[in-house]
Design an enzyme around this catalytic site. Structure first.
Site, PDB file in Angstrom:
ATOM      1  N   GLU A  45       0.843  -1.193   0.000  1.00  0.00           N
ATOM      2  CA  GLU A  45       0.000   0.000   0.000  1.00  0.00           C
ATOM      3  C   GLU A  45       0.882   1.249   0.000  1.00  0.00           C
ATOM      4  O   GLU A  45       2.024   1.218   0.422  1.00  0.00           O
ATOM      5  CB  GLU A  45      -0.919   0.017   1.230  1.00  0.00           C
ATOM      6  CG  GLU A  45      -2.059  -0.951   1.128  1.00  0.00           C
ATOM      7  CD  GLU A  45      -3.156  -0.701   2.165  1.00  0.00           C
ATOM      8  OE1 GLU A  45      -3.163   0.368   2.805  1.00  0.00           O
ATOM      9  OE2 GLU A  45      -4.006  -1.586   2.310  1.00  0.00           O
ATOM     10  N   HIS A  96      -4.442   6.957  -0.532  1.00  0.00           N
ATOM     11  CA  HIS A  96      -3.743   5.691  -0.316  1.00  0.00           C
ATOM     12  C   HIS A  96      -4.299   4.615  -1.231  1.00  0.00           C
ATOM     13  O   HIS A  96      -5.361   4.774  -1.818  1.00  0.00           O
ATOM     14  CB  HIS A  96      -3.773   5.281   1.162  1.00  0.00           C
ATOM     15  CG  HIS A  96      -5.045   4.702   1.648  1.00  0.00           C
ATOM     16  ND1 HIS A  96      -6.134   5.461   1.989  1.00  0.00           N
ATOM     17  CD2 HIS A  96      -5.390   3.407   1.845  1.00  0.00           C
ATOM     18  CE1 HIS A  96      -7.105   4.668   2.390  1.00  0.00           C
ATOM     19  NE2 HIS A  96      -6.694   3.410   2.305  1.00  0.00           N
ATOM     20  N   HIS A  98      -5.177   0.487  -2.220  1.00  0.00           N
ATOM     21  CA  HIS A  98      -5.578  -0.850  -1.800  1.00  0.00           C
ATOM     22  C   HIS A  98      -5.157  -1.796  -2.928  1.00  0.00           C
ATOM     23  O   HIS A  98      -5.685  -1.688  -4.033  1.00  0.00           O
ATOM     24  CB  HIS A  98      -7.089  -0.930  -1.581  1.00  0.00           C
ATOM     25  CG  HIS A  98      -7.554  -0.305  -0.311  1.00  0.00           C
ATOM     26  ND1 HIS A  98      -8.892  -0.199   0.011  1.00  0.00           N
ATOM     27  CD2 HIS A  98      -6.885   0.242   0.732  1.00  0.00           C
ATOM     28  CE1 HIS A  98      -9.014   0.380   1.185  1.00  0.00           C
ATOM     29  NE2 HIS A  98      -7.810   0.665   1.642  1.00  0.00           N
ATOM     30  N   ASP A 110      -9.031   2.798   7.905  1.00  0.00           N
ATOM     31  CA  ASP A 110      -9.094   3.980   7.035  1.00  0.00           C
ATOM     32  C   ASP A 110      -9.986   5.049   7.653  1.00  0.00           C
ATOM     33  O   ASP A 110      -9.634   6.229   7.673  1.00  0.00           O
ATOM     34  CB  ASP A 110      -9.643   3.619   5.649  1.00  0.00           C
ATOM     35  CG  ASP A 110      -8.726   2.722   4.848  1.00  0.00           C
ATOM     36  OD1 ASP A 110      -7.519   2.658   5.147  1.00  0.00           O
ATOM     37  OD2 ASP A 110      -9.237   2.086   3.904  1.00  0.00           O
TER      38      ASP A 110
END
Length: 151
Positions: A45, A96, A98, A110
């Site tokens: 990630e 970000h 996944h 999150d």
């Protein structure tokens, strides 16, 4: 185009009696950077903080991503050290990735990060194409975010 979009958005807020001004757009090159970093980090990630430029019309456009020193990532999480946050920089959210395509929704972790780091949060997901991203507010509700060219 950006100027007219922001004017329409401001006019709509005035008609609705709201004084709210906030993030309504992201620059295309910034989104492309987020997707490229997400892809290059795969299968780990990626996480970064979003900053925005204020416009003359009162809105804000996501313009930059800051990746903090000491950021940690694995195939199932990414985190940054809060003690590395630069002083005097205002963040409007996070970005970000996944690594799994079915993971386009925010996780419980999150949502905890969202609540502490701004009003707009972008999640990218594999295979990181131009439509492989979503924007959420601090409560995890999906939000529209217009992609605009930088002037």
């Amino acid at each position: 185009m950006l100027r007219s979009l922001l004017k329409r958005s401001a006019a709509r807020r005035k008609r609705n009696g709201k004084a709210e001004r906030g993030v309504c757009c992201i620059f295309k090159d910034t989104l492309e950077f987020i997707l490229a970093v997400s892809e290059s980090s795969h299968p780990r990630e990626f996480v970064g903080l979003l900053t925005a430029e204020r416009t003359a019309e009162g809105g804000e456009v996501i313009s930059d991503v800051i990746i903090l020193p000491g950021t940690r990532s694995s195939s199932f999480s990414a985190s940054f050290r809060r003690d590395m946050l630069p002083l005097g920089v205002r963040f409007v959210g996070t970005a970000h990735s996944h690594p799994k395509p079915q993971a386009m929704r925010p996780s419980t972790q999150d949502l905890q990060m969202f609540a502490q780091t701004g009003q707009r949060h972008i999640i990218t997901f594999f295979p990181y194409g131009e439509d492989c991203w979503r924007c959420y507010d601090a409560l995890g509700r999906e939000k529209q975010l217009k992609v605009v060219e930088r002037l």
